[in-house]
Design a protein around this motif. Structure first.
Motif, PDB file in Angstrom:
ATOM      1  N   GLU A 207      16.003  -5.048  11.021  1.00  0.00           N
ATOM      2  CA  GLU A 207      14.758  -4.318  11.230  1.00  0.00           C
ATOM      3  C   GLU A 207      13.570  -5.178  10.811  1.00  0.00           C
ATOM      4  OE1 GLU A 207      14.557  -1.381  12.658  1.00  0.00           O
ATOM      5  OE2 GLU A 207      16.728  -1.079  12.774  1.00  0.00           O
ATOM      6  N   VAL A 208      12.421  -4.954  11.448  1.00  0.00           N
ATOM      7  CA  VAL A 208      11.209  -5.697  11.115  1.00  0.00           C
ATOM      8  C   VAL A 208      10.083  -4.714  10.804  1.00  0.00           C
ATOM      9  CG1 VAL A 208       9.462  -7.331  11.910  1.00  0.00           C
ATOM     10  CG2 VAL A 208      11.854  -7.659  12.564  1.00  0.00           C
ATOM     11  N   VAL A 209       9.505  -4.854   9.627  1.00  0.00           N
ATOM     12  CA  VAL A 209       8.331  -4.069   9.234  1.00  0.00           C
ATOM     13  C   VAL A 209       7.143  -5.021   9.158  1.00  0.00           C
ATOM     14  CG1 VAL A 209       7.237  -2.839   7.319  1.00  0.00           C
ATOM     15  CG2 VAL A 209       9.551  -2.246   8.014  1.00  0.00           C
ATOM     16  N   ALA A 210       6.045  -4.645   9.773  1.00  0.00           N
ATOM     17  CA  ALA A 210       4.847  -5.482   9.761  1.00  0.00           C
ATOM     18  C   ALA A 210       3.705  -4.743   9.092  1.00  0.00           C
ATOM     19  CB  ALA A 210       4.461  -5.864  11.191  1.00  0.00           C
ATOM     20  N   LEU A 211       2.954  -5.452   8.266  1.00  0.00           N
ATOM     21  CA  LEU A 211       1.769  -4.839   7.672  1.00  0.00           C
ATOM     22  C   LEU A 211       0.631  -5.843   7.651  1.00  0.00           C
ATOM     23  CD1 LEU A 211       1.923  -4.643   3.795  1.00  0.00           C
ATOM     24  CD2 LEU A 211       3.821  -5.605   5.081  1.00  0.00           C
ATOM     25  N   GLY A 212      -0.576  -5.315   7.780  1.00  0.00           N
ATOM     26  CA  GLY A 212      -1.730  -6.192   7.789  1.00  0.00           C
ATOM     27  C   GLY A 212      -3.027  -5.429   7.687  1.00  0.00           C
TER      28      GLY A 212
END
Length: 274
Positions: A207-212
């Motif tokens: 799984e990939v979680v992205a935050l920015g």
């Protein structure tokens, strides 16, 4: 509200939401949290998944501890309590608006190298790997390809990527943290899209979680039509961009450390990094 013709120059799903797509709102420490779940084949051109947006206060008014606590609660809903985690800081350390991922990653506690120690087991720590990918012009390699190679070698249960974003609404510039489980296409908000980083593209099935945080905005979103005078499209950054990057790098890293290594104090984490 921004002119709709420029709404595609944004990384924030919330700015693209149309009628018919529901959202949930609640507050943590007074900070507004908006959650949207986009279905497959949505009309926004965004991958299906959950997009959570934390609306922060201005640079002069913010409560760092409140933001850290709110963001850590958001991240805890995305990141499992156990498992091997790879954290990747994206962006260019030499360009301030694009350096959020790098600065935040530099403050994350890497623990994987300690996995054979007694303290690791006693403290109930998990394996955390941290990398900074640089940009294509520096490495000659797409960040997605780098992470694909690394993930294939260490087999993480989840990849967490941190990056600077773009927005289309001035009130969200340097005031918003977006977290999503859909991955990320670095640079898409400024028309410089690189290869997508997602569960589908990494190849390892994790799984990939992205935050920015949006650190740039299209000039035409602030002054429609003015870009004609510049002979093209221009991006604008906050006047205090260095302070903005340092603020959110600290908030993001503190929140991630709280979720990834909850048994360690911030003082212990600081010692661990040196």
């Amino acid at each position: 509200m921004t002119n709709n013709s420029h709404m595609n120059r944004t990384d924030l799903a919330l700015e693209l939401i149309k009628d018919g797509i529901s959202r949930k709102e609640r507050r943590i420490h007074g900070l507004l949290l908006t959650e949207t779940e986009l279905p497959e084949s949505n009309a926004l051109g965004k991958p299906a998944g959950i997009y959570t947006t934390l609306h922060c206060d201005s640079h002069l008014e913010y409560d760092e501890d409140a933001e850290v606590d709110a963001l850590s609660r958001v991240l805890a809903a995305f990141i499992p309590e156990k498992g091997r985690i790879l954290v990747a800081g994206l962006g260019n350390a030499n360009i301030t608006p694009d350096s959020l991922g790098v600065r935040a990653a530099s403050k994350i506690a890497a623990t994987a190298h300690l996995s054979q120690s007694e303290e690791f087991t006693e403290l109930g720590m998990r394996e955390v790997f941290v990398v900074e990918t640089g940009v294509l012009a520096q490495t000659g390699m797409e960040s997605s390809r780098q992470l694909g190679f690394i993930a294939d070698g260490i087999k993480p249960d989840m990849v967490v990527v941190i990056d600077s974003l773009a927005c289309a609404e001035p009130e969200r510039l340097a005031r918003t943290i977006q977290v999503t489980n859909t991955g990320i296409a670095p640079g898409s908000g400024v028309g410089n899209s690189r290869q997508e980083i997602s569960k589908r593209t990494l190849g390892c099935g994790c799984e990939v979680v992205a935050l920015g945080v949006p650190t740039v905005i299209d000039l035409s979103s602030i002054c429609p039509g003015i870009t004609d005078s510049f002979g093209g499209e221009a991006m604008v950054v906050p006047r205090d961009i260095d302070s903005v990057i340092n603020r959110f790098a600290k908030v993001i890293s503190r929140a991630l450390n709280r979720v990834l290594v909850p048994t360690l104090t911030e003082e212990e984490i600081e010692k661990l990094r040196f």
